[in-house]
Design a protein around this motif. Structure first.
Motif, PDB file in Angstrom:
ATOM      1  N   GLN A   1       0.847  -1.189   0.000  1.00  0.00           N
ATOM      2  CA  GLN A   1       0.000   0.000   0.000  1.00  0.00           C
ATOM      3  C   GLN A   1       0.881   1.237   0.000  1.00  0.00           C
ATOM      4  O   GLN A   1       1.941   1.252   0.607  1.00  0.00           O
ATOM      5  N   ILE A   2       0.417   2.261  -0.694  1.00  0.00           N
ATOM      6  CA  ILE A   2       1.087   3.558  -0.612  1.00  0.00           C
ATOM      7  C   ILE A   2       0.485   4.223   0.618  1.00  0.00           C
ATOM      8  O   ILE A   2      -0.657   4.663   0.603  1.00  0.00           O
ATOM      9  N   ARG A   3       1.251   4.243   1.702  1.00  0.00           N
ATOM     10  CA  ARG A   3       0.669   4.599   2.994  1.00  0.00           C
ATOM     11  C   ARG A   3       0.071   5.996   3.017  1.00  0.00           C
ATOM     12  O   ARG A   3      -0.930   6.230   3.656  1.00  0.00           O
TER      13      ARG A   3
ATOM     14  N   GLN B   1       9.931  17.886  12.506  1.00  0.00           N
ATOM     15  CA  GLN B   1       9.002  18.455  11.539  1.00  0.00           C
ATOM     16  C   GLN B   1       8.400  17.376  10.653  1.00  0.00           C
ATOM     17  O   GLN B   1       7.217  17.416  10.327  1.00  0.00           O
ATOM     18  N   VAL B   2       9.227  16.392  10.277  1.00  0.00           N
ATOM     19  CA  VAL B   2       8.724  15.310   9.434  1.00  0.00           C
ATOM     20  C   VAL B   2       7.619  14.538  10.164  1.00  0.00           C
ATOM     21  O   VAL B   2       6.611  14.168   9.579  1.00  0.00           O
ATOM     22  N   ARG B   3       7.805  14.335  11.443  1.00  0.00           N
ATOM     23  CA  ARG B   3       6.791  13.609  12.226  1.00  0.00           C
ATOM     24  C   ARG B   3       5.447  14.303  12.182  1.00  0.00           C
ATOM     25  O   ARG B   3       4.407  13.668  12.158  1.00  0.00           O
ATOM     26  N   GLN B   4       5.488  15.640  12.204  1.00  0.00           N
ATOM     27  CA  GLN B   4       4.238  16.394  12.161  1.00  0.00           C
ATOM     28  C   GLN B   4       3.640  16.402  10.770  1.00  0.00           C
ATOM     29  O   GLN B   4       2.432  16.383  10.600  1.00  0.00           O
ATOM     30  N   LEU B   5       4.521  16.491   9.762  1.00  0.00           N
ATOM     31  CA  LEU B   5       4.048  16.662   8.392  1.00  0.00           C
ATOM     32  C   LEU B   5       3.597  15.340   7.785  1.00  0.00           C
ATOM     33  O   LEU B   5       2.531  15.266   7.180  1.00  0.00           O
ATOM     34  N   ASP B   6       4.386  14.307   7.938  1.00  0.00           N
ATOM     35  CA  ASP B   6       4.121  13.036   7.253  1.00  0.00           C
ATOM     36  C   ASP B   6       3.712  11.982   8.267  1.00  0.00           C
ATOM     37  O   ASP B   6       4.478  11.083   8.602  1.00  0.00           O
ATOM     38  N   ARG B   7       2.487  12.088   8.739  1.00  0.00           N
ATOM     39  CA  ARG B   7       2.043  11.212   9.820  1.00  0.00           C
ATOM     40  C   ARG B   7       1.866   9.766   9.385  1.00  0.00           C
ATOM     41  O   ARG B   7       1.717   8.889  10.218  1.00  0.00           O
ATOM     42  N   TRP B   8       1.791   9.540   8.068  1.00  0.00           N
ATOM     43  CA  TRP B   8       1.554   8.165   7.622  1.00  0.00           C
ATOM     44  C   TRP B   8       2.827   7.335   7.622  1.00  0.00           C
ATOM     45  O   TRP B   8       2.780   6.149   7.423  1.00  0.00           O
ATOM     46  N   TRP B   9       3.984   7.968   7.814  1.00  0.00           N
ATOM     47  CA  TRP B   9       5.237   7.204   7.866  1.00  0.00           C
ATOM     48  C   TRP B   9       5.146   6.205   9.003  1.00  0.00           C
ATOM     49  O   TRP B   9       4.843   6.564  10.134  1.00  0.00           O
ATOM     50  N   SER B  10       5.387   4.965   8.674  1.00  0.00           N
ATOM     51  CA  SER B  10       5.389   3.946   9.712  1.00  0.00           C
ATOM     52  C   SER B  10       6.842   3.730  10.125  1.00  0.00           C
ATOM     53  O   SER B  10       7.621   3.135   9.394  1.00  0.00           O
ATOM     54  N   VAL B  11       7.193   4.273  11.284  1.00  0.00           N
ATOM     55  CA  VAL B  11       8.590   4.295  11.712  1.00  0.00           C
ATOM     56  C   VAL B  11       8.735   3.422  12.949  1.00  0.00           C
ATOM     57  O   VAL B  11       7.976   3.552  13.904  1.00  0.00           O
ATOM     58  N   SER B  12       9.724   2.510  12.925  1.00  0.00           N
ATOM     59  CA  SER B  12       9.880   1.610  14.068  1.00  0.00           C
ATOM     60  C   SER B  12      10.493   2.351  15.240  1.00  0.00           C
ATOM     61  O   SER B  12      10.139   2.115  16.389  1.00  0.00           O
ATOM     62  N   ASN B  13      11.418   3.283  14.973  1.00  0.00           N
ATOM     63  CA  ASN B  13      12.052   4.038  16.055  1.00  0.00           C
ATOM     64  C   ASN B  13      12.722   5.271  15.456  1.00  0.00           C
ATOM     65  O   ASN B  13      13.532   5.151  14.550  1.00  0.00           O
ATOM     66  N   TRP B  14      12.352   6.455  15.955  1.00  0.00           N
ATOM     67  CA  TRP B  14      12.940   7.671  15.407  1.00  0.00           C
ATOM     68  C   TRP B  14      14.347   7.850  15.970  1.00  0.00           C
ATOM     69  O   TRP B  14      14.569   7.613  17.157  1.00  0.00           O
ATOM     70  N   PRO B  15      15.296   8.308  15.123  1.00  0.00           N
ATOM     71  CA  PRO B  15      16.661   8.521  15.622  1.00  0.00           C
ATOM     72  C   PRO B  15      16.656   9.633  16.676  1.00  0.00           C
ATOM     73  O   PRO B  15      15.907  10.598  16.553  1.00  0.00           O
ATOM     74  N   SER B  16      17.489   9.473  17.696  1.00  0.00           N
ATOM     75  CA  SER B  16      17.545  10.507  18.725  1.00  0.00           C
ATOM     76  C   SER B  16      18.988  10.940  19.006  1.00  0.00           C
ATOM     77  O   SER B  16      19.226  12.051  19.461  1.00  0.00           O
ATOM     78  N   ALA B  17      19.933  10.066  18.705  1.00  0.00           N
ATOM     79  CA  ALA B  17      21.327  10.385  19.022  1.00  0.00           C
ATOM     80  C   ALA B  17      22.059  10.754  17.733  1.00  0.00           C
ATOM     81  O   ALA B  17      21.596  10.446  16.637  1.00  0.00           O
ATOM     82  N   PRO B  18      23.235  11.428  17.848  1.00  0.00           N
ATOM     83  CA  PRO B  18      24.018  11.739  16.648  1.00  0.00           C
ATOM     84  C   PRO B  18      24.468  10.457  15.945  1.00  0.00           C
ATOM     85  O   PRO B  18      24.622   9.416  16.595  1.00  0.00           O
ATOM     86  N   GLN B  19      24.675  10.574  14.646  1.00  0.00           N
ATOM     87  CA  GLN B  19      25.145   9.465  13.810  1.00  0.00           C
ATOM     88  C   GLN B  19      24.159   8.305  13.756  1.00  0.00           C
ATOM     89  O   GLN B  19      24.538   7.185  13.447  1.00  0.00           O
ATOM     90  N   GLN B  20      22.905   8.612  14.064  1.00  0.00           N
ATOM     91  CA  GLN B  20      21.875   7.590  13.876  1.00  0.00           C
ATOM     92  C   GLN B  20      21.082   7.958  12.639  1.00  0.00           C
ATOM     93  O   GLN B  20      20.803   9.127  12.406  1.00  0.00           O
ATOM     94  N   ALA B  21      20.705   6.954  11.856  1.00  0.00           N
ATOM     95  CA  ALA B  21      19.959   7.212  10.628  1.00  0.00           C
ATOM     96  C   ALA B  21      18.648   6.449  10.652  1.00  0.00           C
ATOM     97  O   ALA B  21      18.507   5.443  11.353  1.00  0.00           O
ATOM     98  N   LEU B  22      17.692   6.987   9.903  1.00  0.00           N
ATOM     99  CA  LEU B  22      16.421   6.299   9.699  1.00  0.00           C
ATOM    100  C   LEU B  22      16.514   5.657   8.318  1.00  0.00           C
ATOM    101  O   LEU B  22      16.734   6.353   7.326  1.00  0.00           O
ATOM    102  N   VAL B  23      16.387   4.345   8.257  1.00  0.00           N
ATOM    103  CA  VAL B  23      16.665   3.636   7.014  1.00  0.00           C
ATOM    104  C   VAL B  23      15.365   3.084   6.435  1.00  0.00           C
ATOM    105  O   VAL B  23      14.573   2.470   7.152  1.00  0.00           O
TER     106      VAL B  23
ATOM    107  N   THR C   1       6.802   3.445   3.861  1.00  0.00           N
ATOM    108  CA  THR C   1       5.742   4.305   3.335  1.00  0.00           C
ATOM    109  C   THR C   1       5.101   3.722   2.087  1.00  0.00           C
ATOM    110  O   THR C   1       4.060   4.175   1.656  1.00  0.00           O
ATOM    111  N   GLY C   2       5.750   2.731   1.480  1.00  0.00           N
ATOM    112  CA  GLY C   2       5.212   2.187   0.235  1.00  0.00           C
ATOM    113  C   GLY C   2       5.589   3.030  -0.973  1.00  0.00           C
ATOM    114  O   GLY C   2       5.143   2.766  -2.071  1.00  0.00           O
ATOM    115  N   ALA C   3       6.377   4.074  -0.774  1.00  0.00           N
ATOM    116  CA  ALA C   3       6.762   4.952  -1.880  1.00  0.00           C
ATOM    117  C   ALA C   3       8.279   5.124  -1.890  1.00  0.00           C
ATOM    118  O   ALA C   3       9.005   4.317  -1.319  1.00  0.00           O
ATOM    119  N   ALA C   4       8.768   6.207  -2.510  1.00  0.00           N
ATOM    120  CA  ALA C   4      10.200   6.405  -2.721  1.00  0.00           C
ATOM    121  C   ALA C   4      10.998   6.391  -1.420  1.00  0.00           C
ATOM    122  O   ALA C   4      12.169   6.009  -1.419  1.00  0.00           O
TER     123      ALA C   4
END
Lengths: 421, 390
Positions: A278-280, B137-159, B193-196
């Motif tokens: 699905q495109i979420r 800001q991304v959390r507020q804007l793109d609420r549909w992102w299904s994220v297992s854990n948001w990065p909080s420390a330096p040198q952490q990435a969201l993959v 997200t199912g997209a890019a």
């Protein structure tokens, strides 16, 4: 005697019966229309929400990573895996094929534009515009018309079997090209049928039939991605579960519900070596919006039912109150409370049945009218609702009359006959 | 009130009583009749008032919802994310002050998030898109992102879920290389997200800029408000940031407009039906009530009341009923609308006092109509005929 009393009451008091009957009819009409609208609103709004675009995406299973910035794909066109175009009609063979309103395959390829002695690299997006496809005996038309309804074309949409193309709006402005021009793209002279405006990356691209894109990269039948637009049900706890962890009956229920996940699962089954998801952005929010609208209309329908119940009971109460002299006479002649009450209830039932019948028909027509004027499509009321509506009509009429009847049978005949109540 | 025409017995002569009565304001009898009518036939007056209150309440609730539903649904649609996108003109990156300018223009009328993108290479030489973003800001804007854990420390990435297999299949730390600069990262969580976005790696913006030296190239804006307000915001942004191309996300705008329009139309149709039903309910109850009092009417007429006075009497009664019913119903209706707002949209529906005049006027028209109709019928009948009970 009982039958005669009821019959005479209807024959002689036509005006009063007509008034009460009209109130019941109106109440049932409003209730029927609102119930019909409420049961269909989810489906109607779902179709409207499809304007936002496809909610499912099918990609090759073993694909390399997309290297895409701002909609421009930087991945070498021959890199990675492809889906086979021949498998696409199978989408219409899945369990939920009636819920799939359209699909469009895309194949972006790099082309070089030769113009005034200079060359420029562009992206040509191959897709279906409105292609006729048959699966088994079924014939259907699909393409970006259905999945990307916000695309606007000035000029004409090219034919899917032609070699004509559309130019993106910004690209056309940059090249100062217009409809009817010929472009030299990768050694081919292509006719520009129209200018497409999408508000997205396609505005900087050339859009053409998929066969043309396949010919340019020399991979007949290759498809990079398929956008699928499907009518889905807002996901709930069951929808979010992993199908592998489900037992038989739960799995069947999940499989046979139009969740985005289960439709994606079925697409994956239908198309070999594919991965559907699905495109979420579209699918998730769609569920939220639909739930809100359905909830709102459900509450409004409750209000409508309440208002019509009130109208019916008000009319019945007035009708019975006006007949207290009659009640006094009956009681003076020796009628018991039960006999008086049963006459009134019999009359109320008859009125409710007649009002319910006419009201159901009128409500059906009203719902159809609402559907046609707001959604440009019919809202049909299922005949299953008929007995339900009749039962509701009888119940409401009973409930509305009960208080008035209770008062009427409790009357003292002397006062009632003297008209002192 | 009932004592205003009388003086206490015995304290004055009969003359005084007569004089007192003569000087008593004429309206006092009128008011007394109105009150007595309401008190003596409590049951029927109450049922008429009840019908009026319910009708006014339902009408208020429906009108309130109709006015408010657009704002409520717009809020839902803002969860779709950006409806405006700012990109650098002709592929250039945005001017350095673009983000600050955009925030000034927006002035709290929505949320925005900048994104910077480059193509980097993984340890085994594969191309991958790496993005810099402000995670809050991304959390507020793109609420549909299904994220297992948001990065909080330096040198952490969201993959992204698909990128994960390429960079860190066993969840080990990984290196990314861009134009000779290498950054060492660990994966804090995955995004789906199912997209890019699934094929990308996201870093916090300061870290990204320090590593690549590339400034944000895109600002996504989710502006709230009506289509006109959004068009104004877009225009202001074009003026404030000449180096940016301001584009609407057309599918979101069009879909929103369509769904909102249809919902409002459906609600309007429902409101019309419900208000009509409620008005007819009031009409039938009130007409029954007035018709029932044909004896009062006949006695008044027999005692010499003029047609004007009688009309005035029943009209005043109806108007009082309509006004009381409308006001009580209005309060009740606001309550119903607020409850529906809370139950369905998880936000209260703001009371719209602009609805009150309409409800009041509508109630008056319906009650007056239901008083005048039976009176004009009764006026043609001789009082004697009515009093004989025929």
């Amino acid at each position: 005697m009982f039958v005669r009393l009821v019959y005479e009451s209807f024959r002689r008091q036509k005006r009063r019966k007509l008034l009460a009957g009209a109130a019941i009819t109106l109440g049932v009409t409003v209730a029927t229309a609102m119930i019909a609208v409420a049961t269909d609103i989810g489906d109607k709004m779902n179709r409207e929400l499809r304007t936002i675009g496809a909610n499912l995406l099918v990609t090759p299973q073993e694909d390399t990573l997309d290297v895409e910035i701002g909609g421009v794909n930087l991945k070498p066109p021959s890199d990675g895996a492809f889906l086979s175009e021949a498998d696409l009609p199978k989408i219409k063979g899945t369990f939920w094929h009636n819920n799939i309103t359209g699909f469009a395959p895309v194949l972006p390829v790099n082309v070089t534009l030769e113009r005034d002695g200079k060359t420029e690299n562009l992206t040509l997006l191959g897709t279906y515009f409105a292609k006729k496809i048959s699966f088994g005996k079924e014939e259907f038309t699909t393409g970006v018309h259905a999945t990307h309804p916000w695309w606007k074309v000035s000029g004409a949409w090219p034919d899917d079997s032609s070699r004509d193309v559309l130019l993106g709006e910004r690209l056309a402005a940059r090249l100062s090209a217009k409809t009817g021009d010929e472009l030299a793209l990768s050694g081919r002279q292509l006719h520009v049928d129209g200018i497409v405006s999408t508000g997205g990356p396609e505005d900087d691209e050339v859009v053409g039939p998929i066969a043309l894109a396949q010919e340019i990269i020399g991979k007949p039948g290759a498809v990079r991605r398929v956008y699928v637009s499907a009518l889905t049900k807002p996901e709930d706890a069951l929808g979010r579960r992993d199908p592998k962890s489900m037992s038989g009956p739960v799995y069947d229920r999940w499989y046979c519900s139009p969740y985005p996940q289960s439709i994606a699962y079925q697409l994956q089954e239908a198309i070999p070596h594919s991965h559907a998801e699905q495109i979420r952005q579209v699918a998730q929010n769609e569920g939220a919006v639909l739930t809100r609208i359905e909830g709102l209309i459900f509450l409004v329908t409750l209000a409508a039912l309440f208002a019509s119940a009130l109208a019916v009971s008000a009319a019945m109460a007035t009708a019975i109150f006006e007949r207290r002299a009659e009640v006094g006479l009956m009681k003076a002649l020796g009628a018991g409370r039960f006999a008086v009450a049963s006459i009134f209830f019999a009359e109320a039932t008859l009125l409710a049945l007649m009002g319910g019948l006419i009201g159901f028909a009128a409500g059906g027509m009203l719902a159809q009218q609402i559907g046609r004027s707001i959604f440009n499509s019919e809202i049909t009321i299922s005949p299953v609702l008929f007995p339900v509506i009749l039962a509701i009509a009888v119940m409401v009429t009973f409930a509305g009359s009960a208080a008035a009847i209770r008062k009427a049978v409790g009357l003292d005949p002397v006062f009632a006959l003297r008209g002192e109540l | 009130v009932s004592g205003s025409g009388f003086t206490p017995a015995g304290s004055h002569s009969a003359q005084n009583v007569a004089a007192g009565r003569a000087h008593a304001p004429h309206t006092s009898m009128f008011v007394r009749m109105l009150l007595r009518a309401a008190v003596l036939r409590r049951g029927r007056a109450a049922s008429a008032l009840f019908a009026m209150v319910v009708a006014a309440a339902v009408a208020t609730a429906m009108l309130n919802l109709y006015v408010d539903v657009q704002a409520k649904l717009r809020r839902e649609f803002r969860n779709y994310g950006a409806n405006i996108i700012l990109v650098g003109k002709d592929g250039a990156s945005l001017p350095a002050n673009a983000l600050a300018q955009a925030e000034t223009v927006l002035a709290g009328r929505g949320v925005l998030a900048p994104f910077a993108l480059v193509v980097a290479r993984t340890g085994d030489g594969q191309s991958i898109v790496v993005a810099g973003a402000d995670f809050d800001q991304v959390r507020q804007l793109d609420r549909w992102w299904s994220v297992s854990n948001w990065p909080s420390a330096p040198q952490q990435a969201l993959v992204g879920v698909r990128a994960l297999a390429a960079v860190s299949p066993k969840n080990q730390p990984f290196d990314l290389e861009f134009q000779g600069h290498t950054i060492h990262l660990t994966s804090a969580g995955t995004v789906r997200t199912g997209a890019a976005e699934d094929s990308r790696v996201y870093l916090s913006l300061p870290e990204f800029v320090a590593w690549t030296g590339v400034q944000p190239s895109t600002i996504e804006v989710a502006a709230t408000g009506s289509p006109e307000e959004i068009a104004t915001i877009m225009h202001q942004m074009e003026q404030a940031i000449p180096g940016a191309d301001v584009r609407p996300v057309r599918q979101i705008m069009e879909g929103e407009a369509r769904v909102l329009g249809k919902t409002r139309a459906t609600l309007l149709a429902a409101a019309a039906l419900i208000i009509l039903t409620a008005a007819l309910c009031v009409l039938s109850t009130l007409m029954g009530w007035v018709f029932d009092r044909r004896r009062d009417f006949a006695i008044m007429k027999a005692l010499g009341a003029s047609d004007r006075l009688l009309n005035g009497f029943f009209a005043a009664e109806a108007a009082a009923l309509g006004a009381i019913g409308a006001i009580v119903g209005f309060v009740l209706g606001i309550g119903i609308a607020a409850w529906i707002g809370r139950a369905n949209f998880h936000a209260p529906v703001v009371p719209r006092f602009s609805v009150l005049p309409f409800v009041l006027a509508g109630s008056m028209v319906v009650t007056l109509l239901s008083a005048i109709l039976p009176i004009s019928l009764l006026r043609r009948v001789q009082p004697a005929v009515i009093l004989r009970g025929e």
